[in-house]
Scaffold this active site. Sequence first.
Site, mmCIF file in Angstrom:
data_model
loop_
_atom_site.group_PDB
_atom_site.id
_atom_site.type_symbol
_atom_site.label_atom_id
_atom_site.label_comp_id
_atom_site.label_asym_id
_atom_site.label_seq_id
_atom_site.Cartn_x
_atom_site.Cartn_y
_atom_site.Cartn_z
ATOM 1 N N MET A 164 1.043 -1.112 0.163
ATOM 2 C CA MET A 164 -0.029 -0.011 0.031
ATOM 3 C C MET A 164 0.767 1.385 -0.002
ATOM 4 O O MET A 164 1.725 1.545 0.877
ATOM 5 C CB MET A 164 -0.954 -0.148 1.284
ATOM 6 C CG MET A 164 -1.730 1.013 1.305
ATOM 7 S SD MET A 164 -3.141 0.854 2.491
ATOM 8 C CE MET A 164 -2.425 0.607 4.098
ATOM 9 N N ARG A 297 -6.149 -1.510 9.119
ATOM 10 C CA ARG A 297 -6.101 -1.126 10.792
ATOM 11 C C ARG A 297 -6.440 -2.001 11.641
ATOM 12 O O ARG A 297 -6.010 -2.258 12.818
ATOM 13 C CB ARG A 297 -7.155 0.308 10.599
ATOM 14 C CG ARG A 297 -6.412 1.196 9.894
ATOM 15 C CD ARG A 297 -7.258 2.616 9.977
ATOM 16 N NE ARG A 297 -6.671 3.874 9.597
ATOM 17 C CZ ARG A 297 -7.091 4.867 9.204
ATOM 18 N NH1 ARG A 297 -8.504 5.177 9.257
ATOM 19 N NH2 ARG A 297 -6.392 5.987 9.006
ATOM 20 N N TYR A 441 1.709 3.086 12.455
ATOM 21 C CA TYR A 441 1.605 2.922 11.106
ATOM 22 C C TYR A 441 0.211 2.729 10.949
ATOM 23 O O TYR A 441 -0.725 2.122 11.828
ATOM 24 C CB TYR A 441 2.431 2.055 10.358
ATOM 25 C CG TYR A 441 2.664 0.740 10.650
ATOM 26 C CD1 TYR A 441 1.818 0.026 11.802
ATOM 27 C CD2 TYR A 441 3.707 -0.169 10.454
ATOM 28 C CE1 TYR A 441 1.987 -1.236 12.308
ATOM 29 C CE2 TYR A 441 4.103 -1.389 10.931
ATOM 30 C CZ TYR A 441 3.168 -1.965 11.588
ATOM 31 O OH TYR A 441 3.514 -3.402 12.223
ATOM 32 N N GLU A 442 -0.417 2.852 9.843
ATOM 33 C CA GLU A 442 -1.755 2.675 9.253
ATOM 34 C C GLU A 442 -2.773 3.746 10.086
ATOM 35 O O GLU A 442 -3.779 3.350 10.275
ATOM 36 C CB GLU A 442 -2.570 1.416 9.582
ATOM 37 C CG GLU A 442 -1.594 0.208 8.738
ATOM 38 C CD GLU A 442 -1.602 0.621 7.260
ATOM 39 O OE1 GLU A 442 -2.513 1.204 6.846
ATOM 40 O OE2 GLU A 442 -0.589 -0.113 6.869
ATOM 41 N N GLY A 443 -2.146 4.894 10.638
ATOM 42 C CA GLY A 443 -2.767 5.624 11.060
ATOM 43 C C GLY A 443 -2.354 6.144 12.629
ATOM 44 O O GLY A 443 -2.931 5.077 13.165
#
Length: 596
Positions: A164, A297, A441-443
């Site tokens: 991604m 997430r 990571y991933e927000g």
Amino acid sequence: MSTYQAPLADMRFALFDVLGADRRFEQLGFTEATRDVLDAVLEEGARFTETVLAPLNAIGDRDGCTLDRATGAVTTPPGFREAYAQYVEGGWSGLTSPPEFGGQGLPHAAGIALKEMIDAANLAWGNFPLLSHGATEALLHHGEDWQRDVFLKPLIDGRWTGTMCLTEPHCGTDLGLLRTRAEPGEDGSYSITGTKIFITAGEHDMTENIIHLVLARLPDAPAGSKGISLFVVPKVRVGRDGSTGERNGVRCGSLEHKMGIHGSATCVMNFDGAQGWLVGQPHRGLAAMFTMMNTARLAVGLQGLGLSDRAYQNALRYSRERLQMRSLSGAKYPDKPADPIIVHPDVRRMLLTCKALIEGSRVMGYHAALLVDIAHASPDAGERAQADALLGFMTPIAKACLTEWGVECTYHALQCYGGHGYIAEHGVEQLARDARITTLYEGTTGIQALDLLGRKVMQQQGEGLKVMLGLIEQLCSEQATNDAVAPYIPMLREKASQWQQLTREIGRRAAANADEIGAAAYDYLMYSGYVTLGYWWLRSVAASEASTHNDAFKVAKRETARFYFERVLPRTLVHASAIESGAAPLMTLEADAFDN
């Protein structure tokens, strides 16, 4: 060196006793997901992760990945490639993927325990196949027919892996600032040029191809996030007929040197006129990417859970073996020169905190996976809509809380070891270092908090919150006469009522000052997580009492729940107080005055 043993008894308890997943699977039409099949998945998953992945964890941390700067090739740590081959041979890569593309078609929740095991056994290794599932979901829901035909089967059978590619050197969360360009070609493909950073598994030696899902701008793209498109860009060129050709114009420019997850290749990826194909509609790339991101997430939340459990297992063993001083209330092991440290209240505080957070988080995380299945497969449209609303609400809570608690639990585990935890010999310090990335990571946790309060609650009028509050009240009513949980029902109802009050008050203040959302977001997120975990602990005790588990198991659940409600749930008082203080304590000090 730390060890790992899959907690199969508690995994089965979460899946079958609390969630009734096997019965739900039958109702949802997953006829192959019988209890026998699910038990086999658990047993074989435990064998693979315990004997193949776990022994490589310290090796990956010690050796890391290496980059050949001349070619851009990345070599993974010793044993990683061979472990991946066993993973593919075992059919694990397609466990929950659609049968029409070569998958086994099991429900998402059937693979969640395997995901936890992989993350606990070897988080860095688990990052290599991690995003293949997200890439599969993005292409399945947004790709053209030919893209699904060409890309999904090799992704699902593990011959290719996915990535991604969002972040750029100058922009992370604010994707509206991204600069990667996509120029249309005469054959319908696009030429992708730009640099992406922090790309997990962007380059490695495990598979013959890597499929990058890349956000970029078309020449006519409007400014901001509404001008972003999504492209599939393979490492080795892939034609519309599925044929592979020459190496594409994408290569790894460098590997990041990180605090943890050394065995995971975190790459700077340079796209230099790389051939890519548009996925979905022009300028609608974020919608397609969020399909992938939401999957990731939830997966990262499970990483926090897995690391917590491995750290707790090792700290518990050490606390039973390590002799230090006598119990304050008198010797508990008079035949030994000192008592094991598990007799000391402060060590028990740390161990019980871990146990309460881990076992509650396991049910919370597994339930989120079950919601994915219900939202996709329920024959009842109303149930699908309700599950989707609750899943959207729970995704930021699960991602943020399970990872924040992962950091807390791994640090508690390290503390149980004392100075021995700070040295590499016991391996617990690696778990603490590895856990730290999961909140980023991933927000980040802050981004999850804004997503929860700003989007899922305020913008969507609290649709998912209403579902969660309804579940809490339903449970409290159903269990009103259950002596095992009766003491906790008033506590949970009080917190649920305050949850509603805090939400209304934030909304009222935000109408006059938008900063109130950002000021309250983190504390609102954590408050939500602790109340939700209280719900799952109440359900867990009720399920335990109704189960065929032995008395020791039931006592452990009751006492852990007691600890949670009396020693952990009160953390909500601090979060509520912070929310009630409003934005002023955060926003009054001028930026230039911070160094005075």
